[in-house]
Design an enzyme around this catalytic site. Structure first.
Site, PDB file in Angstrom:
ATOM      1  CB  THR A 182       4.561  -0.830  -2.654  1.00 43.11           C
ATOM      2  OG1 THR A 182       4.437  -0.212  -1.380  1.00 43.11           O
ATOM      3  CG2 THR A 182       3.335  -0.469  -3.474  1.00 43.11           C
ATOM      4  CE  LYS A 229       3.282  -7.812   9.357  1.00 42.46           C
ATOM      5  NZ  LYS A 229       3.495  -6.393   9.078  1.00 42.46           N
ATOM      6  CG  ASN A 270       9.194   0.136   8.918  1.00 42.55           C
ATOM      7  OD1 ASN A 270       8.265   0.057   8.109  1.00 42.55           O
ATOM      8  ND2 ASN A 270       9.257  -0.610  10.002  1.00 42.55           N
ATOM      9  CB  CYS A 297       6.848  -1.796  14.567  1.00 51.84           C
ATOM     10  SG  CYS A 297       7.386  -2.484  16.115  1.00 51.84           S
TER      11      CYS A 297
HETATM   12  O1  RRO Z   1       2.265  -4.474  10.616  1.00 56.57           O
HETATM   13  C1  RRO Z   1       2.314  -3.252  10.397  1.00 56.57           C
HETATM   14  O2  RRO Z   1       1.325  -2.506  10.533  1.00 56.57           O
HETATM   15  C2  RRO Z   1       3.567  -2.615   9.942  1.00 56.57           C
HETATM   16  C3  RRO Z   1       4.821  -2.858  10.493  1.00 56.57           C
HETATM   17 BR1  RRO Z   1       5.142  -4.075  11.883  1.00 56.57          BR
HETATM   18  C4  RRO Z   1       5.952  -2.163  10.011  1.00 56.57           C
HETATM   19  O3  RRO Z   1       7.103  -2.324  10.477  1.00 56.57           O
HETATM   20  N1  RRO Z   1       5.750  -1.289   8.994  1.00 56.57           N
HETATM   21  C5  RRO Z   1       4.547  -1.093   8.449  1.00 56.57           C
HETATM   22  O4  RRO Z   1       4.422  -0.294   7.504  1.00 56.57           O
HETATM   23  N2  RRO Z   1       3.447  -1.746   8.932  1.00 56.57           N
END
Ligand code: RRO
Length: 312
Positions: free
Chosen positions: A273, A44, A194, A130
Site C-alpha cells: 500500500t 505482479k 497476502n 489468489c
Molecule cells: O490481482 C488481484 O486482484 C490481487 C491478487 Br492476484 C492478490 O494476490 N492479492 C490481491 O490483493 N489482489
C-alpha cells in the site's frame, strides 16, 4: 548500517522490497523499481495468458490502508520473461522475483517450468492465495489441494528458490495444518500475508462501496492488516523456524513496521500500500529511517534482531 539478506544463494542488497501488488505490472513500473532503493524487483502475479483489469474503481486508498479487486490483471507470463531479460541486462545486481497465480495444476506447471528454465529470473513466489476456480476456496485454505499441487510443483526440476505467498490464517489450528503440509517440500520461504480477503468499505456520503467489482467486496491491505500479518509471521516461525525463511508483508509503511516484522521473525519485508500511495520514494525513506534506528540501537547484524521478540 544497511543489513543484507539472502534466500539460498540469492543475495538481497537490503531487506526491503516491493510486494506483488501496486506498481509492478508494466515495464515502466518495473523500471522504476529497478531505479529505486527497493532491494529486489517483484513482478505482479502472472497467469498463462494476459488478463484484463476489473472495472473501475477497483483500487481505493483510505486512511488506514487500501482495498482492491484488481482481478489478477497482468500481461501474461511470456511478457514477464521478456521484461526480466531487458531489466537484467541493464541492472544485473538486483534479484528478480516472479509471482505465479493458479487456475489449474497444468498452468502452474507450465509457468514454474518456464521460470525455472529462464536465466534472468532469480526467485519464484507461487501465489497460493489468489481467488481461483469459481466455487472453490483459495488453494491455501484447502490443505489437501495444496498438498497435491505442491507435490507437482516440487517435482519440477530447477535450481531456483521457490516460495509461497500465503493468505492470513485466523485459527492456529489451520496454521498448524498448513505447516504440516509445507514441511513435506523443499520450500525456500513463505510470504505472510497476502491481503485479507472479502472485506467491504462503505462511503457513508455516497452510500456505496468504495470499489465496483463483486458488489464492493475487496482485498484489504495496510494498517488494518498489520497485526494479522505479524501474528502469521510469528505463528509460522514457531512451526517452521528450522526449515524456511519468512518474508513479512502487511501494513509496513515506516521503519517501525519493518522492525516489528523482523522481531516477529521475518528476514525480509515487502511493501504494498505505501508503494501505491507514495511511489518508489518510499523505499529510500523507510530504508534510511530503519538504518538510522539500527545504528541508534547498536545492532550490527540482522540476526541480533530476527525472531527476537521478547515474549512476556
Ligand atoms: O490481482 C488481484 O486482484 C490481487 C491478487 Br492476484 C492478490 O494476490 N492479492 C490481491 O490483493 N489482489
Amino acid at each position: 548500517m544497511k543489513f543484507t539478506a539472502n534466500i539460498w544463494k540469492v543475495v538481497f542488497p537490503g531487506v526491503i522490497y516491493n510486494s506483488s501488488g501496486p506498481r509492478c505490472t508494466t515495464p515502466d513500473e518495473l523500471r522504476a523499481l529497478w531505479e529505486s532503493e527497493s532491494s529486489a524487483i517483484m513482478m505482479k502475479s502472472c497467469s498463462p495468458l494476459p488478463r484484463e483489469w476489473n472495472p473501475e474503481p477497483r483500487y481505493m486508498e483510505v486512511d488506514l490502508g487500501s482495498i482492491n479487486s484488481i482481478g489478477l490483471a497482468n500481461h501474461g507470463y511470456k511478457k514477464y520473461l521478456e521484461y526480466a531479460a531487458e531489466l537484467k541486462a541493464e541492472f544485473p545486481n538486483k534479484p528478480i522475483v516472479v509471482s505465479i497465480v493458479w487456475f489449474s495444476h497444468v498452468d502452474f506447471i507450465e509457468l514454474v517450468t518456464a521460470f525455472q528454465n529462464d536465466e534472468n529470473v532469480d526467485i519464484l513466489e507461487v501465489n497460493l492465495s489468489c481467488p481461483n476456480v469459481l466455487g472453490k476456496p483459495q488453494i491455501a485454505y484447502d490443505f489437501e489441494g495444496s498438498d497435491e499441487l505442491l507435490a507437482k510443483i516440487f517435482a519440477i526440476p530447477g535450481e531456483k528458490p521457490v516460495g509461497l505467498k500465503l493468505p492470513p490464517y485466523f485459527d492456529p489450528v489451520h496454521t498448524a495444518m498448513m505447516a504440516e503440509v509445507l514441511k513435506k517440500y523443499p520450500i525456500s520461504f513463505i510470504t505472510c500475508i497476502n491481503s485479507v480477503g472479502n472485506t467491504l468499505i462503505i462511503d457513508p456520503e455516497t452510500e456505496s462501496p468504495l470499489i465496483a467489482p463483486k458488489g464492493g467486496l475487496g482485498w484489504l491491505w495496510g494498517d488494518y492488516v498489520k497485526p494479522v500479518a505479524l501474528a502469521n509471521v510469528r505463528m509460522f516461525y514457531k512451526l517452521l523456524w528450522d526449515r524456511m525463511k519468512i518474508i513479512g508483508c502487511g501494513g509496513i509503511k515506516s521503519w517501525v513496521d519493518v522492525f516489528e516484522h523482523l522481531l516477529a521473525w521475518a528476514s525480509l519485508v515487502q511493501l504494498g500500500t505505501v508503494l501505491g500511495k507514495e511511489n518508489t520514494i518510499c523505499f529510500e525513506r523507510i530504508q534510511k529511517e530503519f538504518d538510522e534506528y539500527m545504528d541508534k540501537k547498536w545492532y550490527s547484524d540482522v540476526n541480533q534482531l530476527v525472531g527476537n521478540l521478547k515474549e512476556l
